[in-house]
Scaffold this motif. Structure first.
Motif, mmCIF file in Angstrom:
data_model
loop_
_atom_site.group_PDB
_atom_site.id
_atom_site.type_symbol
_atom_site.label_atom_id
_atom_site.label_comp_id
_atom_site.label_asym_id
_atom_site.label_seq_id
_atom_site.Cartn_x
_atom_site.Cartn_y
_atom_site.Cartn_z
ATOM 1 N N TYR A 1 39.182 43.351 53.314
ATOM 2 C CA TYR A 1 40.031 43.333 52.117
ATOM 3 C C TYR A 1 39.179 43.213 50.855
ATOM 4 C CZ TYR A 1 43.401 41.461 48.709
ATOM 5 O OH TYR A 1 44.145 41.232 47.595
ATOM 6 N N TYR A 2 38.265 42.240 50.840
ATOM 7 C CA TYR A 2 37.465 42.042 49.646
ATOM 8 C C TYR A 2 36.389 43.126 49.493
ATOM 9 C CZ TYR A 2 39.742 37.646 48.561
ATOM 10 O OH TYR A 2 40.677 36.708 48.205
ATOM 11 N N SER A 3 35.909 43.671 50.584
ATOM 12 C CA SER A 3 34.955 44.765 50.493
ATOM 13 C C SER A 3 35.601 45.992 49.861
ATOM 14 C CB SER A 3 34.424 45.118 51.883
ATOM 15 O OG SER A 3 33.756 44.028 52.465
ATOM 16 N N TYR A 4 36.851 46.250 50.235
ATOM 17 C CA TYR A 4 37.601 47.374 49.668
ATOM 18 C C TYR A 4 37.751 47.206 48.154
ATOM 19 C CZ TYR A 4 41.537 50.466 48.655
ATOM 20 O OH TYR A 4 42.359 51.426 48.117
ATOM 21 N N LEU A 5 37.883 45.951 47.699
ATOM 22 C CA LEU A 5 38.010 45.673 46.264
ATOM 23 C C LEU A 5 36.657 45.648 45.565
ATOM 24 C CD1 LEU A 5 40.675 42.805 46.366
ATOM 25 C CD2 LEU A 5 41.059 45.229 45.851
ATOM 26 N N ASN A 6 35.570 45.901 46.306
ATOM 27 C CA ASN A 6 34.205 45.846 45.796
ATOM 28 C C ASN A 6 33.853 44.441 45.318
ATOM 29 O OD1 ASN A 6 31.733 47.203 45.452
ATOM 30 N ND2 ASN A 6 32.106 47.473 43.251
ATOM 31 N N VAL A 7 34.277 43.479 46.111
ATOM 32 C CA VAL A 7 34.031 42.070 45.816
ATOM 33 C C VAL A 7 33.079 41.490 46.856
ATOM 34 C CG1 VAL A 7 35.074 39.767 45.765
ATOM 35 C CG2 VAL A 7 36.206 41.686 44.619
ATOM 36 N N MET A 8 32.036 40.829 46.388
ATOM 37 C CA MET A 8 31.093 40.159 47.269
ATOM 38 C C MET A 8 31.503 38.703 47.436
ATOM 39 S SD MET A 8 27.054 39.388 46.650
ATOM 40 C CE MET A 8 26.551 41.080 46.940
#
Length: 249
Positions: free
Chosen positions: A157-164
């Motif tokens: 989910y967070y990878s899809y949002l480009n969030v580390m």
């Protein structure tokens, strides 16, 4: 798949447990522990609609019990409806219960604390609570409150949002250029986030084993206003809940 939940130890209200072959708190894999379809409902909604959502969720869960291990606690912002839903699901035979509207609850710290504490006081100890899509910095506090599992897919989910994800903070990589790591591919970011989640969960379990989870929670409480608010409200309003499980030296 064996789905019995066993509590191995307490650290405050936090529970070090075992579900099948995994130690908890941990990620609950939806491909292994099937989730019953529910009737989802917004958090801030009229009571009549929330009541309808609860009735439909209970009916659907009953129809799917043979194939599913986990059901979803609906009830929107109404704690009494959440308790009613949870108890009905337990009566049907579910001991894995997901708390719906997790993203809204994190934005309402008082509601979050009241709901989890009240659920823990009213459901069976053998029922395990699951929280959806929590940030890694919030996992120690949720575990301390009494959450046993977190839905799989947090890393995706967070990878899809480009969030580390890091143990203390989430970084939007469109805003924060972490130069030392260079340009991360989607796969690299997913692997990084997966490692972070696994590390934090292992960290929580090890602190539980050593009776130091509260120390970790206080340390992480400064990472966000939500963390601080939840811990303060827990300490202020629910000392009996904390003392019930906290070992005295």
């Amino acid at each position: 798949m064996k789905s019995e939940f066993e509590i191995k130890a307490h650290d405050g209200p936090g529970r070090l447990g075992k579900l099948g072959n995994i130690l908890t708190p941990n990620i609950i894999d939806e491909n292994i522990y099937k989730i019953a379809e529910d009737e989802s409902c917004a958090y801030n909604i009229e009571r009549e609609i929330a009541e309808w959502s609860v009735r439909r969720t209970i009916d659907k869960a009953a129809e799917q019990k043979e194939n599913c291990k986990i059901a979803i606690i609906q009830g929107s912002k109404y704690v009494d409806l959440r308790i009613h839903c949870a108890k009905k699901l337990e009566n049907i035979g579910y001991n894995g219960l997901i708390i719906a509207n997790g993203d809204d609850l994190i934005l309402h710290p008082r509601d979050l604390v009241e709901l989890i504490v009240t659920l823990r006081d009213n459901i069976k100890p053998s029922s395990y609570l699951i929280f959806p899509f929590a940030e890694s910095s919030f996992i120690p506090l949720l575990s301390y409150l009494g959450i046993d599992g977190f839905l799989s897919g947090i890393d995706e989910y967070y990878s899809y949002l480009n969030v580390m994800m890091t143990p203390t903070k989430n970084y939007d990589l469109d805003v924060y250029q972490i130069e030392e790591l260079g340009e991360l591919s989607q796969k690299d970011l997913l692997n990084y986030n997966k490692h972070t989640i696994n590390f934090v969960l292992k960290e929580v379990r090890e602190h539980m084993k050593n009776g130091t989870l509260r120390n970790l929670v206080e340390e992480r409480s400064v990472t966000s206003p939500q963390n601080i608010s939840v811990l303060r409200m827990l300490d202020k309003n629910h000392q009996n809940y904390l003392e019930k499980y906290t070992q005295l030296y």
